[in-house]
Design an enzyme around this catalytic site. Structure first.
Site, PDB file in Angstrom:
ATOM      1  N   HIS A   9      -1.142   0.229  -9.789  1.00  0.00           N
ATOM      2  CA  HIS A   9      -1.788  -0.750  -8.900  1.00  0.00           C
ATOM      3  C   HIS A   9      -2.307  -1.963  -9.699  1.00  0.00           C
ATOM      4  CE1 HIS A   9      -3.835  -1.016  -4.695  1.00  0.00           C
ATOM      5  NE2 HIS A   9      -3.646  -2.234  -5.183  1.00  0.00           N
TER       6      HIS A   9
ATOM      7  N   ARG B  53       0.847  -1.185   0.000  1.00  0.00           N
ATOM      8  CA  ARG B  53       0.000   0.000   0.000  1.00  0.00           C
ATOM      9  C   ARG B  53       0.885   1.239   0.000  1.00  0.00           C
ATOM     10  NH1 ARG B  53      -3.325  -2.911  -1.602  1.00  0.00           N
ATOM     11  NH2 ARG B  53      -5.330  -3.474  -0.671  1.00  0.00           N
TER      12      ARG B  53
HETATM   13  C1  GLV Z   1      -4.864  -5.291  -4.070  1.00  0.00           C
HETATM   14  O1  GLV Z   1      -4.267  -4.308  -3.793  1.00  0.00           O
HETATM   15  C2  GLV Z   1      -5.490  -6.187  -3.130  1.00  0.00           C
HETATM   16  O2  GLV Z   1      -5.606  -5.845  -1.944  1.00  0.00           O
HETATM   17  O3  GLV Z   1      -5.904  -7.278  -3.549  1.00  0.00           O
END
Ligand code: GLV
Length: 308
Positions: free
Chosen positions: A271, A223
């Site tokens: 991401h 994160r």
């Molecule tokens: C992605 O960031 C997840 O938490 O699966």
């Protein structure tokens, strides 16, 4: 069940179909369209808008459409009696490991430099270190798979977690903050795969970065809030680490004026290191809905104290 995934309508639709196929007698709606709110007992969320969950008085379970559940725990509208579950879809840990191996090997084998050489029509063999140590932060479901993949390449792998280190073959497991401080100067690559909790937020700050090895690599696939971004920018200027591969940032999407966009020491991806497949997620979520109905223990239920 109501699926609330703003901005991800296609995936929400595929998940809804997958759940309906697996559980024909369960009503499945996709937010903002669904039947009676007071009959909704379960929600699947990927970053639902704040306050939305207050509209479901009979809520018993909230499932994250992903491995991380901090976005659910941070919502005060999820009362203590509501179970919070993560969804670790098949393939997720493998895809993360693939991304991690790509990022680490690209740095170790100096592929960025070779690509630059090619563009300049320069034939320039570059050496690479004979020995290589990776430090994986977070030895949960994701971390273990990435650590094993790196170990399979013959790297020395240190696997760190905050509390008790459970043994993993081929990985040198460490636990606790003092062990982390000791390991950092030895690592050629540091890979963050931690859950985001009050104890791990801002972990990668000035003092952490100052202990990293000159020329090393930082990979963050956890994160954005694990990293203090201004501290990382300063650290990159000092070459420790030399490069950062960031799949996650504090504000997503990254604002247009952010210095990461054109920093030569940063490789950025939006991401995507591991995307949850709606079909694979439907398997896990349907299983949990059945368990919820039957009063059986849920899969991957989050411990609210620990935050993961
Ligand atoms: C992605 O960031 C997840 O938490 O699966």
């Amino acid at each position: 069940v109501v699926i609330i995934m703003p901005g991800r309508e296609a995936e929400a639709g595929r998940l809804a179909e997958g759940l309906r196929r697996r559980l024909p007698s369960t009503a499945v709606g996709v937010w903002p369209e669904y039947g009676a709110a007071d009959e909704v007992t379960a929600v699947v969320s990927w970053r639902h808008p704040p306050g939305v969950l207050e509209g479901f008085p009979a809520l018993r379970m909230v499932a994250s459409f992903g491995a991380g559940a901090e976005h659910l725990l941070e919502d005060a509208a999820v009362p203590a009696g509501v179970a919070v579950v993560r969804t670790v879809a098949d393939g997720l840990a493998r895809d993360l490991a693939e991304y991690v191996v790509a990022a680490v090997t690209r740095h170790r084998r100096r592929l960025r430099e070779h690509e630059r050489d090619q563009r300049r029509r320069r034939w320039r063999p570059r050496t690479y270190p004979a020995r290589w140590t990776d430090l994986v932060l977070g030895m949960g479901r994701m971390g273990v798979v990435s650590a094993r993949a790196l170990a399979a390449l013959g790297h020395e792998v240190l696997g760190w977690r905050r509390s008790v280190a459970a043994p993993v073959s081929g990985v040198n497991c460490l636990a606790g903050m003092p062990a982390l401080a000791d390991a950092l100067p030895d690592a050629d690559a540091v890979v963050c795969l931690l859950p985001l909790t009050p104890a791990t937020g801002d972990l990668i700050d000035e003092s952490f970065l100052a202990r990293m090895k000159p020329g090393s690599l930082l990979v963050n696939v956890a994160r954005g809030r694990h990293v203090v971004e201004d501290d990382l920018l300063d650290a990159l200027d000092r070459g420790r680490p030399k490069h950062a591969v960031l799949d996650v940032v504090r504000t997503e999407p990254l604002p247009p004026e952010h210095p990461f966009w054109d920093h030569p020491g940063v490789t950025l991806t939006p991401h995507v290191a591991a995307l949850t497949d709606p079909e694979a997620a439907a398997d896990r979520i349907a299983d949990n809905l059945r368990r919820l109905d039957a009063g059986e223990p849920l899969l991957d239920e989050v411990d609210r104290e620990l935050g993961y």
